[in-house]
Design a protein around this motif. Structure first.
Motif, mmCIF file in Angstrom:
data_model
loop_
_atom_site.group_PDB
_atom_site.id
_atom_site.type_symbol
_atom_site.label_atom_id
_atom_site.label_comp_id
_atom_site.label_asym_id
_atom_site.label_seq_id
_atom_site.Cartn_x
_atom_site.Cartn_y
_atom_site.Cartn_z
ATOM 1 N N TYR A 61 0.673 -1.240 -0.003
ATOM 2 C CA TYR A 61 0.046 0.037 0.006
ATOM 3 C C TYR A 61 0.853 1.284 -0.328
ATOM 4 O O TYR A 61 0.403 2.188 -0.701
ATOM 5 C CB TYR A 61 -0.847 0.003 1.280
ATOM 6 C CG TYR A 61 -2.008 1.449 1.170
ATOM 7 C CD1 TYR A 61 -3.067 1.259 0.642
ATOM 8 C CD2 TYR A 61 -1.597 2.445 2.394
ATOM 9 C CE1 TYR A 61 -4.072 2.163 0.679
ATOM 10 C CE2 TYR A 61 -2.486 3.336 2.296
ATOM 11 C CZ TYR A 61 -3.690 3.426 1.447
ATOM 12 O OH TYR A 61 -4.330 4.417 1.329
ATOM 13 N N SER A 65 0.015 2.281 -3.449
ATOM 14 C CA SER A 65 -1.370 2.747 -2.865
ATOM 15 C C SER A 65 -2.333 1.855 -3.376
ATOM 16 O O SER A 65 -3.495 2.117 -3.661
ATOM 17 C CB SER A 65 -1.808 4.157 -3.091
ATOM 18 O OG SER A 65 -0.775 5.136 -2.795
ATOM 19 N N LYS A 66 -1.952 0.379 -3.104
ATOM 20 C CA LYS A 66 -2.915 -0.476 -3.715
ATOM 21 C C LYS A 66 -2.905 -1.468 -2.160
ATOM 22 O O LYS A 66 -2.267 -1.777 -1.842
ATOM 23 C CB LYS A 66 -2.509 -1.163 -4.815
ATOM 24 C CG LYS A 66 -2.498 -0.282 -5.992
ATOM 25 C CD LYS A 66 -2.026 -1.208 -7.294
ATOM 26 C CE LYS A 66 -2.253 -0.332 -8.635
ATOM 27 N NZ LYS A 66 -1.932 -1.090 -9.906
ATOM 28 N N ASN A 68 -5.201 -5.460 -1.807
ATOM 29 C CA ASN A 68 -6.039 -6.222 -2.369
ATOM 30 C C ASN A 68 -7.134 -6.840 -1.339
ATOM 31 O O ASN A 68 -6.779 -7.301 -0.177
ATOM 32 C CB ASN A 68 -4.833 -7.548 -2.723
ATOM 33 C CG ASN A 68 -5.543 -8.374 -3.900
ATOM 34 O OD1 ASN A 68 -6.895 -8.757 -3.699
ATOM 35 N ND2 ASN A 68 -4.678 -8.853 -4.842
ATOM 36 N N LYS A 95 -7.273 1.217 4.825
ATOM 37 C CA LYS A 95 -6.205 1.139 3.570
ATOM 38 C C LYS A 95 -7.043 0.742 2.509
ATOM 39 O O LYS A 95 -7.366 1.271 1.415
ATOM 40 C CB LYS A 95 -5.233 0.399 3.844
ATOM 41 C CG LYS A 95 -4.024 0.912 4.738
ATOM 42 C CD LYS A 95 -2.739 -0.190 4.800
ATOM 43 C CE LYS A 95 -1.695 0.811 5.636
ATOM 44 N NZ LYS A 95 -2.047 1.072 6.866
ATOM 45 N N LEU A 96 -7.942 -0.434 2.751
ATOM 46 C CA LEU A 96 -8.655 -1.099 1.587
ATOM 47 C C LEU A 96 -9.686 -0.054 1.156
ATOM 48 O O LEU A 96 -10.148 0.084 -0.218
ATOM 49 C CB LEU A 96 -9.268 -2.545 1.917
ATOM 50 C CG LEU A 96 -10.248 -2.906 0.954
ATOM 51 C CD1 LEU A 96 -9.407 -3.403 -0.369
ATOM 52 C CD2 LEU A 96 -10.919 -4.233 1.472
ATOM 53 N N ARG A 98 -9.651 3.045 0.694
ATOM 54 C CA ARG A 98 -8.951 4.251 0.025
ATOM 55 C C ARG A 98 -8.382 3.828 -1.383
ATOM 56 O O ARG A 98 -7.970 4.574 -1.850
ATOM 57 C CB ARG A 98 -7.839 4.854 0.797
ATOM 58 C CG ARG A 98 -8.277 5.678 2.095
ATOM 59 C CD ARG A 98 -7.202 5.922 2.864
ATOM 60 N NE ARG A 98 -7.688 6.767 4.154
ATOM 61 C CZ ARG A 98 -8.466 6.622 5.069
ATOM 62 N NH1 ARG A 98 -8.933 5.365 5.089
ATOM 63 N NH2 ARG A 98 -8.923 7.464 5.882
ATOM 64 N N THR A 99 -8.884 2.666 -1.692
ATOM 65 C CA THR A 99 -8.277 2.076 -3.127
ATOM 66 C C THR A 99 -9.712 1.673 -3.630
ATOM 67 O O THR A 99 -10.582 1.590 -3.230
ATOM 68 C CB THR A 99 -7.640 0.965 -2.830
ATOM 69 O OG1 THR A 99 -8.155 -0.407 -2.339
ATOM 70 C CG2 THR A 99 -6.293 1.213 -2.033
ATOM 71 N N SER A 100 -9.630 1.650 -5.171
ATOM 72 C CA SER A 100 -10.777 1.037 -5.986
ATOM 73 C C SER A 100 -10.985 -0.662 -5.700
ATOM 74 O O SER A 100 -12.153 -0.851 -6.028
ATOM 75 C CB SER A 100 -10.457 0.998 -7.445
ATOM 76 O OG SER A 100 -9.120 0.289 -7.519
ATOM 77 N N GLU A 101 -10.150 -1.110 -5.139
ATOM 78 C CA GLU A 101 -10.597 -2.453 -4.719
ATOM 79 C C GLU A 101 -11.560 -2.649 -3.494
ATOM 80 O O GLU A 101 -12.118 -3.823 -3.409
ATOM 81 C CB GLU A 101 -9.249 -3.185 -3.933
ATOM 82 C CG GLU A 101 -8.384 -3.815 -5.224
ATOM 83 C CD GLU A 101 -8.870 -5.083 -5.682
ATOM 84 O OE1 GLU A 101 -9.441 -6.113 -5.020
ATOM 85 O OE2 GLU A 101 -8.818 -5.104 -6.936
ATOM 86 N N THR A 102 -12.181 -1.526 -2.877
ATOM 87 C CA THR A 102 -13.096 -1.618 -1.822
ATOM 88 C C THR A 102 -14.337 -1.924 -2.233
ATOM 89 O O THR A 102 -14.952 -2.771 -1.606
ATOM 90 C CB THR A 102 -13.260 -0.195 -1.297
ATOM 91 O OG1 THR A 102 -14.052 -0.373 -0.145
ATOM 92 C CG2 THR A 102 -13.949 0.820 -2.174
#
Length: 448
Positions: A61, A65-66, A68, A95-96, A98-102
């Motif tokens: 992250y 900034s990713k 999974n 953290k999750l 704040r990413t598109s993976e949410t």
């Protein structure tokens, strides 16, 4: 003698534990503890080192900034103890989010979050995470919330039970019958035993003396959506009782609907309901103790805050004195409703949980297989590109003398391009060096 005293002490402790473990509504089978523990027998979760996994996810992250979603799922489901893993889980959920993976968060993650926090007895932290949907995005299913509310009711933590019940109201969720009954019961017990731990958040006051002016294109008018923006506990509990009471539709539901609207401050709507009930001569319209609860809540309002709407509601409530009221206990009736609902739908929920556990393992493995296949594909493409580059270099070396003249022409053309570029830039540089501002030039001419 001392031996007898010790035996009595142990017996008293045992009896206390037995009384504390007494079942309220949901049976032990509803929790599916044995089936939930079997997830740790999965080879994927059995060999997980949570400390190393947390470090790897955090490093990934911080670099890209990713995060999974399946990595967070593995971490949440592999938690066995009640130590620092909970704090690390909170950090990973943030953290999750704040990413598109949410959007790819697995259902098993949200269930595991609730069970892990409950095992660690971190109820306040769990409710903070569940209510902060913007920063954590955890939306547990019905069975997880039912287990949570039931355990809080069992421990007589009615404030936390009501805070958990409000979550379903915010989602306007009426799908699970056991959830519907537990939500109303938890809110009723909170009204009967209000705690001091649930308070309205204090407004943030900016104490800085510096005035910072920011240019904005337009100003937004203040907006209150009367749902997600609700902050006062009385309003949240009131709207919950009003919504679920309306969904129930019988005398118990009408009573809670009136109580809820009063707590919610919707006095006009409460007055209209009472008028409708009195005009239609509804049978068993309300429970008498529920009506007394409404009157007591209205009596708590200061005289300076009494409005015409409150006066109108008080007048309409007087008309209910001659109505057909139920003289039984509202709490006992609601408790019986919960028990009847649990006995009717408990087996169905247990079967759905067991099926979900199996599906979650398949989904997790499927996502991992897809990601491994994608990584293998990317690795193969990188290897092919490297092989092609090596082949091109070898081809240039082997065919150098055959293509020597062509290579010389390419080199010469590139050298000419560089020279032309330099000559085009040179006059511009000379002009810049000899440039004289207009005012200076005019003065020089005057001196001449």
């Amino acid at each position: 003698m001392w031996k007898t005293v010790r035996i009595c002490e142990r017996l008293a402790v045992h009896l206390k534990n037995v009384s504390n473990c007494k079942r309220t509504f949901l049976s032990d089978a509803y929790r599916c503890d044995e089936a939930w523990k079997k997830r740790l027998a999965n080879p994927l979760l059995e060999k997980v080192d949570l400390e190393k996994l947390y470090v790897l996810i955090s490093q990934k992250y911080s670099k890209a900034s990713k995060a999974n979603a399946v990595d967070i799922d593995i971490f949440a489901n592999a938690i066995r103890g009640d130590g620092e893993e909970i704090d690390e889980l909170i950090d990973l959920l943030s953290k999750l989010r704040r990413t598109s993976e949410t959007s790819q968060m697995l259902d098993s993650t949200q269930y595991a979050v609730v069970r892990s926090f409950m095992k660690a007895n971190r109820i306040d932290g769990l409710l903070t995470v569940l209510h902060d949907r913007l920063n954590y995005g955890v939306f547990p299913d019905h069975c997880a919330l039912n287990i949570l509310i039931d355990s809080l009711v069992k421990s007589k933590d009615y404030t936390s039970a009501a805070r958990a019940a409000v979550l379903l109201m915010l989602q306007e969720d009426f799908e699970n019958e056991i959830s519907n009954a537990l939500v109303v019961y938890a809110c009723h017990m909170y009204l009967k035993n209000p705690g001091d731990s649930w308070k309205e958040p204090e407004p943030v006051i900016d104490k800085s003396k510096e005035v910072v002016k920011v240019r904005v294109r337009f100003l937004r008018n203040p907006y209150f959506d009367d749902h997600f923006d609700l902050q006062k506990p009385a309003h949240l509990v009131g709207k919950t009782l009003a919504m679920y009471g309306k969904h129930m539709g019988d005398s118990i539901g009408r009573t809670y609907q009136l109580i809820g609207l009063t707590l919610y401050g919707k006095y006009d709507a409460a007055t209209s309901l009472v008028k409708e009930w009195t005009q239609t001569d509804t049978k068993q319209v309300l429970y008498r103790d529920g009506l007394e609860l409404v009157k007591s809540e209205l009596a708590k309002i200061a005289e300076s805050e009494i409005t015409d709407q409150i006066k109108a509601l008080n007048e309409e409530l007087k008309m209910l004195a001659a109505a057909d009221l139920v003289n039984e206990s509202l709490e006992a009736a609601m408790e019986k409703r919960v028990k009847d609902t649990v006995s009717q739908f408990e087996e169905k929920d247990i079967a759905s949980q067991l099926e979900a556990f199996s599906e979650w393992e398949k989904t997790r493995q499927s996502v991992i297989d897809q990601q491994l296949a994608e990584l293998d594909k990317q690795q193969r493409l990188e290897n092919i590109a490297k092989i092609k580059e090596d082949l091109q270099q070898r081809e240039r070396v082997l065919t150098f003398f055959e293509n020597e003249e062509q290579i010389d022409l390419i080199i010469e053309s590139r050298e000419n391009e560089v020279e032309e570029k330099l000559t085009e830039e040179k006059p511009q540089n000379v002009e810049e060096e000899n440039y004289i501002p207009p005012e200076v030039d005019s003065r020089a001419r005057q001196t001449r």
